[in-house]
Scaffold this active site. Structure first.
Site, PDB file in Angstrom:
ATOM      1  N   GLY A  14       8.760  -0.066  -3.759  1.00 50.38           N
ATOM      2  CA  GLY A  14       9.135   1.216  -4.340  1.00 50.38           C
ATOM      3  C   GLY A  14       9.131   1.270  -5.858  1.00 50.38           C
ATOM      4  N   MET A  92       1.751   2.200   3.474  1.00 52.68           N
ATOM      5  CA  MET A  92       0.690   1.302   3.935  1.00 52.68           C
ATOM      6  C   MET A  92       0.048   1.739   5.251  1.00 52.68           C
ATOM      7  SD  MET A  92       0.720  -0.631   1.390  1.00 52.68           S
ATOM      8  CE  MET A  92      -0.267  -2.065   1.800  1.00 52.68           C
ATOM      9  N   LEU A  95      -3.396   8.029   7.101  1.00 52.44           N
ATOM     10  CA  LEU A  95      -2.934   9.243   7.773  1.00 52.44           C
ATOM     11  C   LEU A  95      -4.054   9.839   8.627  1.00 52.44           C
ATOM     12  CD1 LEU A  95      -0.809  10.832   4.942  1.00 52.44           C
ATOM     13  CD2 LEU A  95      -0.038   9.560   6.936  1.00 52.44           C
ATOM     14  N   ASN A 109      -2.261   9.762  -3.432  1.00 46.04           N
ATOM     15  CA  ASN A 109      -2.000   8.344  -3.196  1.00 46.04           C
ATOM     16  C   ASN A 109      -2.335   7.574  -4.466  1.00 46.04           C
ATOM     17  OD1 ASN A 109      -1.452   5.955  -1.639  1.00 46.04           O
ATOM     18  ND2 ASN A 109      -3.664   5.599  -1.512  1.00 46.04           N
ATOM     19  N   HIS A 111      -3.684   3.788  -5.645  1.00 40.39           N
ATOM     20  CA  HIS A 111      -4.322   2.596  -5.084  1.00 40.39           C
ATOM     21  C   HIS A 111      -4.629   1.603  -6.206  1.00 40.39           C
ATOM     22  CE1 HIS A 111      -6.613   0.192  -2.299  1.00 40.39           C
ATOM     23  NE2 HIS A 111      -7.555   0.097  -3.220  1.00 40.39           N
ATOM     24  N   LEU A 146     -10.085   5.922   4.299  1.00 40.52           N
ATOM     25  CA  LEU A 146      -9.155   5.071   3.555  1.00 40.52           C
ATOM     26  C   LEU A 146      -9.524   4.999   2.069  1.00 40.52           C
ATOM     27  CD1 LEU A 146      -6.834   2.958   3.607  1.00 40.52           C
ATOM     28  CD2 LEU A 146      -8.579   1.234   4.057  1.00 40.52           C
ATOM     29  N   ASP A 147      -8.588   5.385   1.216  1.00 42.21           N
ATOM     30  CA  ASP A 147      -8.721   5.250  -0.235  1.00 42.21           C
ATOM     31  C   ASP A 147     -10.008   5.880  -0.777  1.00 42.21           C
ATOM     32  OD1 ASP A 147      -6.319   3.796  -0.225  1.00 42.21           O
ATOM     33  OD2 ASP A 147      -7.378   1.929   0.164  1.00 42.21           O
ATOM     34  N   GLU A 177      -0.357   1.756 -13.065  1.00 39.94           N
ATOM     35  CA  GLU A 177       0.210   2.570 -11.984  1.00 39.94           C
ATOM     36  C   GLU A 177       1.430   3.363 -12.429  1.00 39.94           C
ATOM     37  OE1 GLU A 177       0.451   0.950  -7.958  1.00 39.94           O
ATOM     38  OE2 GLU A 177      -0.581  -0.836  -8.645  1.00 39.94           O
TER      39      GLU A 177
HETATM   40  C1  GRF Z   1       1.172  -0.564  -5.288  1.00 42.68           C
HETATM   41  O1  GRF Z   1       0.307  -1.488  -5.874  1.00 42.68           O
HETATM   42  C2  GRF Z   1       0.402   0.641  -4.796  1.00 42.68           C
HETATM   43  O2  GRF Z   1      -0.672   0.975  -5.616  1.00 42.68           O
HETATM   44  C3  GRF Z   1      -0.097   0.167  -3.464  1.00 42.68           C
HETATM   45  O3  GRF Z   1       0.959  -0.583  -2.923  1.00 42.68           O
HETATM   46  C4  GRF Z   1       1.755  -1.111  -3.982  1.00 42.68           C
HETATM   47  C5  GRF Z   1       3.145  -0.617  -3.726  1.00 42.68           C
HETATM   48  O4  GRF Z   1       4.097  -1.092  -4.616  1.00 42.68           O
HETATM   49  N1  GRF Z   1      -0.531   1.281  -2.661  1.00 42.68           N
HETATM   50  P1  GRF Z   1       5.490  -0.335  -4.758  1.00 42.68           P
HETATM   51  O5  GRF Z   1       6.052  -0.125  -3.357  1.00 42.68           O
HETATM   52  O6  GRF Z   1       5.263   0.966  -5.466  1.00 42.68           O
HETATM   53  O7  GRF Z   1       6.363  -1.278  -5.541  1.00 42.68           O
END
Ligand code: GRF
Length: 221
Positions: A14, A92, A95, A109, A111, A146-147, A177
């Site tokens: 998270g 993870m 959908l 999303n 990624h 996917l992605d 991110e």
């Molecule tokens: C992140 O790297 C996100 O991009 C990927 O899963 C990871 C999740 O990390 N989809 P967090 O739960 O946000 O710490």
């Protein structure tokens, strides 16, 4: 400005969720987080939601034999929450049609790769093994593959010789991110991003190129 109804979907730690919650709390994202839904009861991100005083709930993937059943249950739950936007934040699961039919164009999303390179899992390891010069992360609309939905913003960095898989994951998270996701969700919440015929649009114009860190507003740098 009317605050958008935001639902966050998580499965794990998270860190992206924490960044979204912080940006909602300080007003950078004009939204109200109406729920955080975790696909695992042990998702550490649930505690972050509770600490922020946000509704949280578990919809355990393992409680459903088939992916389609999980998808249908999730779509039903989401419909009740009536979200304007849904942010998958380390969620993870792919959908399916129930969620897509109801919410395509409202789901983002994040990624950890320079999509279209490396969809799927273990991106940091694959980047290292391929000896790539650059790595990063991408925010995209959720689509059926996917992605592979329309890309919105992508941040990149140069890989150092001693960046191993763990270090690459940290750098993708901290340098990219945690900046691009709150920004993209803010744009969505303000109504500046849309998906039109499968193409991302920003402020009424089709995005011919994915946005970059240069497009971040100061508040998100
Ligand atoms: C992140 O790297 C996100 O991009 C990927 O899963 C990871 C999740 O990390 N989809 P967090 O739960 O946000 O710490």
């Amino acid at each position: 400005m009317k605050r958008a109804r935001l639902v966050c979907l998580i499965s794990g730690r998270g860190r992206n969720l924490a960044a979204l919650l912080a940006a909602v709390a300080d007003g950078r994202i004009p939204a109200e987080v109406v729920a955080v839904i975790a696909s695992r009861a042990d998702a550490a991100g649930l505690a972050l939601a509770r600490a922020a005083g946000v509704e949280s709930e578990v919809l355990a993937r393992e409680a459903f034999a088939a992916r389609a059943d999980f998808d249908a249950a999730l779509a039903q739950r989401l419909r009740k929450l009536a979200p304007d936007l849904i942010a998958l934040a380390g969620f993870m699961h792919v959908l399916g049609s129930d969620c897509l039919d109801a919410f395509e164009g409202r789901m983002l999303n994040i990624h950890p790769s320079l999509l279209p390179k490396y969809p799927g899992l273990h991106t940091h390891r694959r980047v290292r093994e391929a000896n790539d010069a650059e790595h990063g992360a991408t925010v995209h609309f959720v689509g059926p593959e996917l992605d592979a939905g329309a890309r919105v913003i992508q941040g990149r960095f140069t890989i150092a010789a001693d960046d191993d898989e763990v270090r690459l994951a940290e750098r993708a998270m901290n340098e990219v991110e945690l900046k691009i996701y709150p920004q993209a969700v803010a744009w969505m919440a303000r109504g500046e991003l849309a998906l039109v015929k499968g193409q991302a649009h920003f402020r009424g114009r089709r995005l011919d190129e994915v946005m970059t860190m240069d497009d971040l507003e100061d508040a998100f740098r």
